[in-house]
Every structure is written in C-alpha cells, then in structure tokens.
Design an enzyme around this catalytic site. Structure first.
Site, PDB file in Angstrom:
ATOM      1  N   LEU A   1     -68.421  52.283   0.692  1.00  0.00           N
ATOM      2  CA  LEU A   1     -69.296  50.334   0.800  1.00  0.00           C
ATOM      3  C   LEU A   1     -70.553  50.613   0.761  1.00  0.00           C
ATOM      4  O   LEU A   1     -72.003  50.710   1.110  1.00  0.00           O
ATOM      5  CB  LEU A   1     -68.726  51.287   2.811  1.00  0.00           C
ATOM      6  CG  LEU A   1     -67.775  51.529   3.120  1.00  0.00           C
ATOM      7  CD1 LEU A   1     -67.864  50.931   4.971  1.00  0.00           C
ATOM      8  CD2 LEU A   1     -66.608  49.960   3.118  1.00  0.00           C
TER       9      LEU A   1
ATOM     10  N   HIS B   1     -69.829  44.807   2.147  1.00  0.00           N
ATOM     11  CA  HIS B   1     -68.657  45.185   2.534  1.00  0.00           C
ATOM     12  C   HIS B   1     -69.159  44.968   4.635  1.00  0.00           C
ATOM     13  O   HIS B   1     -68.704  44.381   5.575  1.00  0.00           O
ATOM     14  CB  HIS B   1     -68.189  46.946   2.856  1.00  0.00           C
ATOM     15  CG  HIS B   1     -67.755  47.089   1.033  1.00  0.00           C
ATOM     16  ND1 HIS B   1     -68.438  47.897   0.935  1.00  0.00           N
ATOM     17  CD2 HIS B   1     -66.495  46.284   1.025  1.00  0.00           C
ATOM     18  CE1 HIS B   1     -67.667  47.772  -0.675  1.00  0.00           C
ATOM     19  NE2 HIS B   1     -66.617  47.278  -0.737  1.00  0.00           N
TER      20      HIS B   1
ATOM     21  N   MET C   1     -73.531  43.018  -5.110  1.00  0.00           N
ATOM     22  CA  MET C   1     -73.786  43.956  -4.764  1.00  0.00           C
ATOM     23  C   MET C   1     -72.318  44.269  -5.513  1.00  0.00           C
ATOM     24  O   MET C   1     -70.828  43.534  -5.306  1.00  0.00           O
ATOM     25  CB  MET C   1     -73.251  44.056  -3.217  1.00  0.00           C
ATOM     26  CG  MET C   1     -75.023  44.310  -3.061  1.00  0.00           C
ATOM     27  SD  MET C   1     -75.189  44.923  -1.484  1.00  0.00           S
ATOM     28  CE  MET C   1     -77.199  44.627  -1.217  1.00  0.00           C
ATOM     29  N   SER C   2     -71.638  45.663  -5.630  1.00  0.00           N
ATOM     30  CA  SER C   2     -70.864  45.991  -5.528  1.00  0.00           C
ATOM     31  C   SER C   2     -69.912  47.920  -5.736  1.00  0.00           C
ATOM     32  O   SER C   2     -71.482  47.540  -6.030  1.00  0.00           O
ATOM     33  CB  SER C   2     -70.091  45.248  -7.241  1.00  0.00           C
ATOM     34  OG  SER C   2     -68.618  46.346  -7.911  1.00  0.00           O
TER      35      SER C   2
ATOM     36  N   GLN D   1     -65.912  36.130  -1.297  1.00  0.00           N
ATOM     37  CA  GLN D   1     -65.523  35.295  -2.510  1.00  0.00           C
ATOM     38  C   GLN D   1     -65.921  36.106  -3.420  1.00  0.00           C
ATOM     39  O   GLN D   1     -65.894  35.697  -4.687  1.00  0.00           O
ATOM     40  CB  GLN D   1     -66.944  33.856  -2.078  1.00  0.00           C
ATOM     41  CG  GLN D   1     -67.075  33.229  -2.976  1.00  0.00           C
ATOM     42  CD  GLN D   1     -65.697  32.307  -3.474  1.00  0.00           C
ATOM     43  OE1 GLN D   1     -64.487  31.943  -2.064  1.00  0.00           O
ATOM     44  NE2 GLN D   1     -65.532  31.907  -4.644  1.00  0.00           N
ATOM     45  N   LYS D   2     -66.692  37.651  -3.297  1.00  0.00           N
ATOM     46  CA  LYS D   2     -67.392  38.162  -5.130  1.00  0.00           C
ATOM     47  C   LYS D   2     -65.861  38.098  -5.745  1.00  0.00           C
ATOM     48  O   LYS D   2     -66.073  37.994  -6.759  1.00  0.00           O
ATOM     49  CB  LYS D   2     -67.417  39.582  -3.743  1.00  0.00           C
ATOM     50  CG  LYS D   2     -67.369  40.274  -5.291  1.00  0.00           C
ATOM     51  CD  LYS D   2     -68.422  40.603  -6.340  1.00  0.00           C
ATOM     52  CE  LYS D   2     -69.480  41.278  -7.128  1.00  0.00           C
ATOM     53  NZ  LYS D   2     -67.635  42.088  -7.467  1.00  0.00           N
TER      54      LYS D   2
ATOM     55  N   GLN E   1     -58.678  36.969  -6.986  1.00  0.00           N
ATOM     56  CA  GLN E   1     -58.226  37.786  -5.755  1.00  0.00           C
ATOM     57  C   GLN E   1     -57.911  37.132  -4.096  1.00  0.00           C
ATOM     58  O   GLN E   1     -56.676  36.794  -3.243  1.00  0.00           O
ATOM     59  CB  GLN E   1     -58.542  38.768  -5.531  1.00  0.00           C
ATOM     60  CG  GLN E   1     -58.116  39.865  -3.842  1.00  0.00           C
ATOM     61  CD  GLN E   1     -58.465  40.694  -4.277  1.00  0.00           C
ATOM     62  OE1 GLN E   1     -58.496  41.508  -4.526  1.00  0.00           O
ATOM     63  NE2 GLN E   1     -60.138  41.465  -3.264  1.00  0.00           N
TER      64      GLN E   1
HETATM   65  P1  AMP Z   1     -63.363  46.055  -2.500  1.00  0.00           P
HETATM   66  O1  AMP Z   1     -63.909  47.530  -1.860  1.00  0.00           O
HETATM   67  O2  AMP Z   1     -64.198  46.235  -3.842  1.00  0.00           O
HETATM   68  O3  AMP Z   1     -61.916  45.829  -2.949  1.00  0.00           O
HETATM   69  O4  AMP Z   1     -63.771  44.677  -1.519  1.00  0.00           O
HETATM   70  C1  AMP Z   1     -63.546  44.523  -0.069  1.00  0.00           C
HETATM   71  C2  AMP Z   1     -63.879  43.382   0.309  1.00  0.00           C
HETATM   72  O5  AMP Z   1     -65.177  43.612   0.385  1.00  0.00           O
HETATM   73  C3  AMP Z   1     -63.690  42.453  -0.627  1.00  0.00           C
HETATM   74  O6  AMP Z   1     -62.790  41.278   0.234  1.00  0.00           O
HETATM   75  C4  AMP Z   1     -64.553  41.905  -1.434  1.00  0.00           C
HETATM   76  O7  AMP Z   1     -64.237  40.609  -2.080  1.00  0.00           O
HETATM   77  C5  AMP Z   1     -65.608  42.345  -1.036  1.00  0.00           C
HETATM   78  N1  AMP Z   1     -67.050  42.820  -1.571  1.00  0.00           N
HETATM   79  C6  AMP Z   1     -66.744  43.008  -1.699  1.00  0.00           C
HETATM   80  N2  AMP Z   1     -67.854  43.325  -2.962  1.00  0.00           N
HETATM   81  C7  AMP Z   1     -69.291  42.196  -1.991  1.00  0.00           C
HETATM   82  C8  AMP Z   1     -69.827  41.554  -1.852  1.00  0.00           C
HETATM   83  N3  AMP Z   1     -70.916  41.660  -2.680  1.00  0.00           N
HETATM   84  N4  AMP Z   1     -70.580  39.994  -1.456  1.00  0.00           N
HETATM   85  C9  AMP Z   1     -69.062  39.642  -0.452  1.00  0.00           C
HETATM   86  N5  AMP Z   1     -68.064  40.458  -0.811  1.00  0.00           N
HETATM   87  C10 AMP Z   1     -68.023  41.408  -0.995  1.00  0.00           C
END
Ligand code: AMP
Length: 286
Positions: free
Chosen positions: A37, A41, A188-189, A152-153, A157
């Site tokens: 996270l 998140h 962020m990722s 929206q990242k 999806q």
């Molecule tokens: P993930 O853990 O990468 O599967 O992401 C879980 C949720 O968080 C998904 O709905 C993503 O689109 C969202 N998310 C991931 N990175 C960001 C970000 N930088 N800004 C906004 N939402 C995010």
C-alpha cells in the site's frame, strides 16, 4: 480493525460491522488492492470512509490477472506494513485471503471481457482483464458493499469494471478516485519499488509528456499531430520502451472524437519496469 483470511470469517465480520448501529444497517465501502500500500491506496480508503460508515479493504495478489511472463512472483508483498497503514487509516475490516480461499481447486465458470480486453492494456496483457473481472466479481459478491472504490490510475480497468457492473446488473456503486502522484509527477504505484532513483527520474517524463499532450490539444493541435509528437519525444529517450501513447474516449477507449472529454493514455517500460499513466482533458467547450 479486524483482519480476516477466510470467507467464513469475512461473513461474520461483515454481519458485525453492518449491524453495530442501534438497529439501523451501516453502509459499507470496499477498496480492493493487491497490497504494497502507498498513498494512492490510502486516498481511496479515505474517500471510502467519507462515503460509507464502514470500510473493508481486500489485500490479495490475484494470480489470474498476471501473464506467464509478468511479475506475479516478485510482486511486492508487505502484509504487516499494509495492516498498519490500514489501521492508521481507520479501516474496519481487512480481508487477506489465500489463493485456496479465493479460488479453491476447480473453476468451471470464468468471465470474459469484450472489446476492451483487445486494446491497449488488454492487447499487451492477454487475459488480464478477464482475471481482474473474476476477482472483482467474487470479492464484490463476498463483501456486498454499497460502494466500491477504484483509482483512475488504472483507467481501462475502471472502464472494464463499470461495464461488468452494468452488464451483470451488479448492485454496487462504483466510485472513481483521481491519480495520486509523487511531487515530481510520477504516478504512485506498488511497482515503483522496482525503479532506482535514476529510473524514477526518467519515469517522470511519462507524466510530463501526458501534460505536453494536454497542452497541445488545449491550444488547438490535432489529435494525430499531438500523438505523433509525444510518441517521438518518449521513444527518443534511452531506457524508455514505449508500448502505447494515445488519446481516447475515456469511457469506451475508442478513438477520441474532436469534441468532448478525452483521455491521454500511456504505457511504457522504463529501464525494464512497465508503467502506466493517464491524464484527462476536459472538453474546452464546456
Ligand atoms: P492495486 O493494488 O495496484 O491493484 O491498486 C488497487 C487500487 O488502487 C486500484 O483501484 C488502483 O487503480 C488504485 N490505485 C493504485 N495506484 C493509485 C494512484 N497512484 N492513485 C489513485 N489510485 C491508485
């Protein structure tokens, strides 16, 4: 905060949080994640807390959405730290199931996404969106939230999930949250941990080029010229391997018309790590 790992425990915890409101049922918002996270998140969790009385977060690295040559095995797994962040953010229940809990041993029925699974992310990652839908559908069925929050990242999806909820008449409101970025613009990722400081710096060029595209469109440049210019700019950078850079309709991901909202989308490998990003362009006529 309660942490549950089985579906049975989840059911019990949900009954508990739904009903601890003096006879009135609490509303529940769900935030689905693959863990590791970060502040993106947490933004989703905070928005969920504003919308509903109780918040459930799922943490599960879903094997079905990874291709055979992707990073499923090395995807960052930081459950302890994630639980701490969830607790600090005021989450009520965390569901962190095992693969066995999620999928068991047989799987006869699977979901299949249409055109959206054949373009952009879907084209580069065959089966990815089918896997996403399978897990999102299951967790929505398990949690039965009033609201589910997505970023929206992962714009494509989000579009796929909205379509699934519509096409399958699923009774949940999908809420979208804008992209959370580092100060330098990098989205962020969880995968940013794969990047060295130098690669992170290089990765900011993706956002900068999305902004260039937005500015060019706002100043009247055509979609074709803008896309060509930006593709050339990014492709010229040593260590950036461009997958796609396009301007599309934010709802269908079809070629964008000249009027109306547009979405600039980009995927590229930066020093071997695949990153995605996007930027919305509002209709200047509205
Ligand atoms: P993930 O853990 O990468 O599967 O992401 C879980 C949720 O968080 C998904 O709905 C993503 O689109 C969202 N998310 C991931 N990175 C960001 C970000 N930088 N800004 C906004 N939402 C995010």
């Amino acid at each position: 905060m309660e942490v549950v790992v089985t579906k049975a425990e989840l059911k019990q915890a949900l009954t508990q949080i739904r009903s601890d409101n003096f006879g009135e049922e609490n509303t529940v918002a769900l935030v689905m994640t693959m863990g590791a996270l970060h502040d993106g998140h947490i933004r989703l969790i905070k928005a969920a807390k504003l919308k509903a009385q109780k918040v459930v977060v799922s943490i599960y690295v879903n094997p079905l959405q990874f291709g055979p040559n992707e990073d499923y095995l090395k995807y960052p797994r930081t459950l302890e730290a994630d639980l701490l962040r969830c607790k600090q953010a005021g989450v009520d229940v965390v569901f962190a199931p095992s693969d066995e809990q999620m999928y068991g041993i047989t799987r006869q029925i699977t979901l299949k996404v249409g055109i959206l699974a054949t373009i952009f992310e879907g084209k580069t990652r065959p089966g990815h969106f089918d896997g996403v839908c399978q897990v999102v559908c299951k967790v929505l069925n398990l949690v039965k939230p009033d609201y589910a929050f997505f970023g929206q990242k992962d714009a494509q999806q989000l579009a796929v999930i909205k379509n699934m909820v519509h096409d399958l008449d699923m009774d949940v409101e999908i809420c979208a949250i804008p992209i959370v970025r580092e100060e330098n613009g990098l989205a962020m990722s969880s995968r940013n941990v794969y990047l060295s400081e130098k690669s992170k710096q290089k990765a900011t060029l993706i956002y900068k080029t999305l902004e260039t595209a937005k500015n060019k469109i706002m100043w009247g440049s055509s979609i074709a010229d803008t896309v060509d210019f930006c593709k050339q700019k990014l492709s010229a950078v040593d260590g950036i391997e461009l997958d796609y850079f396009e301007i599309v309709d934010p709802f269908t991901f079809a070629e964008s018309a000249n009027v109306g909202q547009k979405l600039v989308i980009c995927a590229a490998k930066v020093d071997g790590t695949r990153l995605i990003d996007n930027l919305l362009i509002e209709d200047p006529l509205n």
